[in-house]
Design a protein around this motif. Structure first.
Motif, PDB file in Angstrom:
ATOM      1  N   ILE A 187      -8.310  -0.859  -5.912  1.00 25.66           N
ATOM      2  CA  ILE A 187      -7.104  -1.920  -5.592  1.00 25.66           C
ATOM      3  C   ILE A 187      -6.962  -2.721  -7.491  1.00 25.66           C
ATOM      4  O   ILE A 187      -7.005  -3.200  -8.244  1.00 25.66           O
ATOM      5  CB  ILE A 187      -8.469  -2.851  -5.561  1.00 25.66           C
ATOM      6  CG1 ILE A 187      -9.523  -2.158  -3.939  1.00 25.66           C
ATOM      7  CG2 ILE A 187      -8.762  -4.206  -4.594  1.00 25.66           C
ATOM      8  CD1 ILE A 187     -11.015  -2.298  -3.674  1.00 25.66           C
ATOM      9  N   ARG A 232       5.069  -1.344   2.670  1.00 30.39           N
ATOM     10  CA  ARG A 232       5.020  -0.102   2.379  1.00 30.39           C
ATOM     11  C   ARG A 232       6.422   0.261   1.426  1.00 30.39           C
ATOM     12  O   ARG A 232       7.544   0.631   2.690  1.00 30.39           O
ATOM     13  CB  ARG A 232       4.667   1.346   2.928  1.00 30.39           C
ATOM     14  CG  ARG A 232       3.952   2.113   2.837  1.00 30.39           C
ATOM     15  CD  ARG A 232       5.185   3.542   2.504  1.00 30.39           C
ATOM     16  NE  ARG A 232       4.405   4.751   2.321  1.00 30.39           N
ATOM     17  CZ  ARG A 232       4.054   5.308   0.995  1.00 30.39           C
ATOM     18  NH1 ARG A 232       4.320   5.204  -0.212  1.00 30.39           N
ATOM     19  NH2 ARG A 232       3.549   6.323   0.851  1.00 30.39           N
ATOM     20  N   ASP A 241       4.872  -0.829  -7.065  1.00 34.90           N
ATOM     21  CA  ASP A 241       3.962  -1.522  -6.219  1.00 34.90           C
ATOM     22  C   ASP A 241       3.340  -2.047  -6.888  1.00 34.90           C
ATOM     23  O   ASP A 241       3.348  -3.501  -7.443  1.00 34.90           O
ATOM     24  CB  ASP A 241       3.354  -0.546  -5.430  1.00 34.90           C
ATOM     25  CG  ASP A 241       3.662   0.184  -4.622  1.00 34.90           C
ATOM     26  OD1 ASP A 241       4.593  -0.681  -4.068  1.00 34.90           O
ATOM     27  OD2 ASP A 241       3.419   0.931  -3.590  1.00 34.90           O
ATOM     28  N   GLN A 286      -6.268   6.301   5.722  1.00 32.42           N
ATOM     29  CA  GLN A 286      -4.961   5.176   5.758  1.00 32.42           C
ATOM     30  C   GLN A 286      -4.709   4.265   6.385  1.00 32.42           C
ATOM     31  O   GLN A 286      -4.303   3.592   6.400  1.00 32.42           O
ATOM     32  CB  GLN A 286      -4.156   5.932   5.049  1.00 32.42           C
ATOM     33  CG  GLN A 286      -4.495   6.521   3.086  1.00 32.42           C
ATOM     34  CD  GLN A 286      -2.942   7.429   2.846  1.00 32.42           C
ATOM     35  OE1 GLN A 286      -1.916   8.019   2.644  1.00 32.42           O
ATOM     36  NE2 GLN A 286      -3.371   7.184   1.295  1.00 32.42           N
ATOM     37  N   TYR A 326      -2.111  -4.862  -4.074  1.00 33.59           N
ATOM     38  CA  TYR A 326      -1.717  -3.586  -3.643  1.00 33.59           C
ATOM     39  C   TYR A 326      -3.307  -3.080  -3.372  1.00 33.59           C
ATOM     40  O   TYR A 326      -4.165  -3.073  -4.321  1.00 33.59           O
ATOM     41  CB  TYR A 326      -1.276  -2.613  -5.064  1.00 33.59           C
ATOM     42  CG  TYR A 326      -0.968  -1.443  -4.667  1.00 33.59           C
ATOM     43  CD1 TYR A 326      -0.286  -0.556  -3.964  1.00 33.59           C
ATOM     44  CD2 TYR A 326      -2.041  -1.018  -5.963  1.00 33.59           C
ATOM     45  CE1 TYR A 326       0.251   0.465  -4.646  1.00 33.59           C
ATOM     46  CE2 TYR A 326      -2.206   0.855  -5.869  1.00 33.59           C
ATOM     47  CZ  TYR A 326      -1.146   1.385  -5.429  1.00 33.59           C
ATOM     48  OH  TYR A 326      -1.690   3.054  -5.433  1.00 33.59           O
ATOM     49  N   PHE A 327      -3.566  -1.908  -2.545  1.00 31.91           N
ATOM     50  CA  PHE A 327      -4.054  -1.006  -2.760  1.00 31.91           C
ATOM     51  C   PHE A 327      -3.775   0.362  -1.852  1.00 31.91           C
ATOM     52  O   PHE A 327      -3.120   0.574  -1.349  1.00 31.91           O
ATOM     53  CB  PHE A 327      -5.521  -1.554  -1.797  1.00 31.91           C
ATOM     54  CG  PHE A 327      -4.950  -1.097   0.118  1.00 31.91           C
ATOM     55  CD1 PHE A 327      -5.806  -0.538   1.011  1.00 31.91           C
ATOM     56  CD2 PHE A 327      -4.167  -2.306   0.325  1.00 31.91           C
ATOM     57  CE1 PHE A 327      -5.103  -0.246   2.046  1.00 31.91           C
ATOM     58  CE2 PHE A 327      -4.230  -2.425   1.944  1.00 31.91           C
ATOM     59  CZ  PHE A 327      -4.730  -1.197   2.660  1.00 31.91           C
ATOM     60  N   GLU A 328      -5.056   1.495  -2.429  1.00 27.73           N
ATOM     61  CA  GLU A 328      -4.316   2.600  -1.916  1.00 27.73           C
ATOM     62  C   GLU A 328      -5.503   4.063  -2.337  1.00 27.73           C
ATOM     63  O   GLU A 328      -6.423   3.797  -3.328  1.00 27.73           O
ATOM     64  CB  GLU A 328      -2.975   2.859  -2.495  1.00 27.73           C
ATOM     65  CG  GLU A 328      -2.549   4.862  -2.362  1.00 27.73           C
ATOM     66  CD  GLU A 328      -1.517   5.019  -2.447  1.00 27.73           C
ATOM     67  OE1 GLU A 328      -0.342   3.813  -3.106  1.00 27.73           O
ATOM     68  OE2 GLU A 328      -0.488   6.416  -2.390  1.00 27.73           O
ATOM     69  N   THR A 358       0.419  -1.183  -0.141  1.00 26.91           N
ATOM     70  CA  THR A 358      -0.016  -0.311  -0.375  1.00 26.91           C
ATOM     71  C   THR A 358       1.041   1.434   0.506  1.00 26.91           C
ATOM     72  O   THR A 358       1.988   1.296   0.326  1.00 26.91           O
ATOM     73  CB  THR A 358      -0.800   0.090   1.475  1.00 26.91           C
ATOM     74  OG1 THR A 358      -2.153   0.989   1.198  1.00 26.91           O
ATOM     75  CG2 THR A 358       0.085   0.282   2.551  1.00 26.91           C
ATOM     76  N   ILE A 382       1.953  -6.287   5.683  1.00 28.17           N
ATOM     77  CA  ILE A 382       1.542  -5.140   4.315  1.00 28.17           C
ATOM     78  C   ILE A 382       2.999  -4.714   4.075  1.00 28.17           C
ATOM     79  O   ILE A 382       4.032  -4.953   4.820  1.00 28.17           O
ATOM     80  CB  ILE A 382       0.687  -4.213   5.734  1.00 28.17           C
ATOM     81  CG1 ILE A 382      -0.646  -4.078   5.866  1.00 28.17           C
ATOM     82  CG2 ILE A 382       1.317  -2.626   4.522  1.00 28.17           C
ATOM     83  CD1 ILE A 382      -1.542  -4.392   4.600  1.00 28.17           C
TER      84      ILE A 382
END
Ligand code: IPD
Ligand code: CA
Length: 256
Positions: A237, A187, A194, A171, A206-208, A159, A185
């Motif tokens: 996503i 980062r 990513d 977040q 991956y998500f953000e 993420t 996770i």
């Protein structure tokens, strides 16, 4: 020329420029550089971000003068061909500032908002990721694919965090739901890599919240051509297919 052929040509252009600019950017870093902040006190732009965007835009304009251009550092021109290039001259600028790995040059091409080709170059690992629609994704010319992970509980999930403190609070809150439900996770510091990491199975998903077009354009076609399910939006996503639904459900439970 059909879309697949056009995309393949655009991919070659993106590959060549991302690699050459990425290599020179890395060399320039060792000679020192100035920097300043932009949207918030944590959002950095260096003189090498600006240099990189100027060089990429200059090369694209001479090779494809009718195309539109969008770049993180201010480029925004309309074209007439229907193709628009979407450029992040350095994705992972904070890593670049500190001399950490995880930064890249990201050059994508889209038609009517849909990415059709792109390249992401990582100068630290000398890795060139690329893809074009219908032709698959590669890393240094070798085909790549997603991990095929089937259980979210054992998934390694990347993420990222934005620069706005209010967004960061959201977040952090989301992580309270996701972290207990996955293997771990990561980062790493650059959304483009990513997405390439999902594409080659280095992470499973991956998500953000709230990424920008230049963070996602090239990486999203690379991930989808490698077999990922890709959803770019307010909450983005990108996941190996079998864990996309459970991850989406988890993020919905967290309020998205
Ligand atoms: C950032 C990176 C980071 C992501 C941020 C982006 P930049 O881009 O991709 O990983 O979490 O959302 O803004 O500023 O380094 O180009
Ligand atoms: Ca950037």
């Amino acid at each position: 020329m059909n879309t697949k052929q056009l995309a393949s040509e655009l991919r070659s252009i993106a590959e060549e420029i991302a690699q050459s600019v990425g290599q020179e950017m890395h060399e320039r870093r060792s000679q020192g550089f100035s920097w300043e902040t932009k949207s918030t006190a944590t959002d950095v732009v260096t003189e090498i971000d600006t240099w990189s965007e100027e060089v990429i835009v200059g090369k694209l304009t001479s090779m494809r003068p009718s195309d539109g251009l969008l770049g993180e550092e201010g480029t925004n021109t309309e074209g007439t061909s229907g193709v628009r290039w979407v450029i992040d001259p350095i994705d992972g600028t904070t890593n670049f500032l500190y001399g950490l790995p995880g930064y890249s040059v990201s050059i994508g091409a889209e038609i009517e908002g849909s990415p059709i080709a792109g390249a992401v170059f990582d100068p630290i690992r000398s890795e060139l990721f690329s893809a074009s629609v219908g032709s698959g994704a590669t890393r240094n010319d070798t085909p790549i694919e997603v991990s095929g992970k089937s259980e979210l509980s054992s998934a390694l999930v990347a993420t990222g965090f934005g620069y706005d403190p209010e967004r960061r609070k959201q977040q952090a809150e989301t992580l309270r739901t996701v972290l207990p439900a996955v293997r771990d996770i990561r980062r790493f510091g650059g959304a483009a890599l990513d997405l390439c990491s999902v594409a080659c199975g280095r992470v499973d998903a991956y998500f953000e919240l709230g990424i920008q077009p230049w963070d996602a354009c090239a990486g999203s076609i690379i991930a989808s051509e490698a077999g990922a399910l890709v959803s770019i939006g307010h909450m983005s996503i990108v996941a190996s297919p079998a864990i996309a639904d459970p991850l989406t459900a988890l993020l919905e439970a967290a309020g998205y």
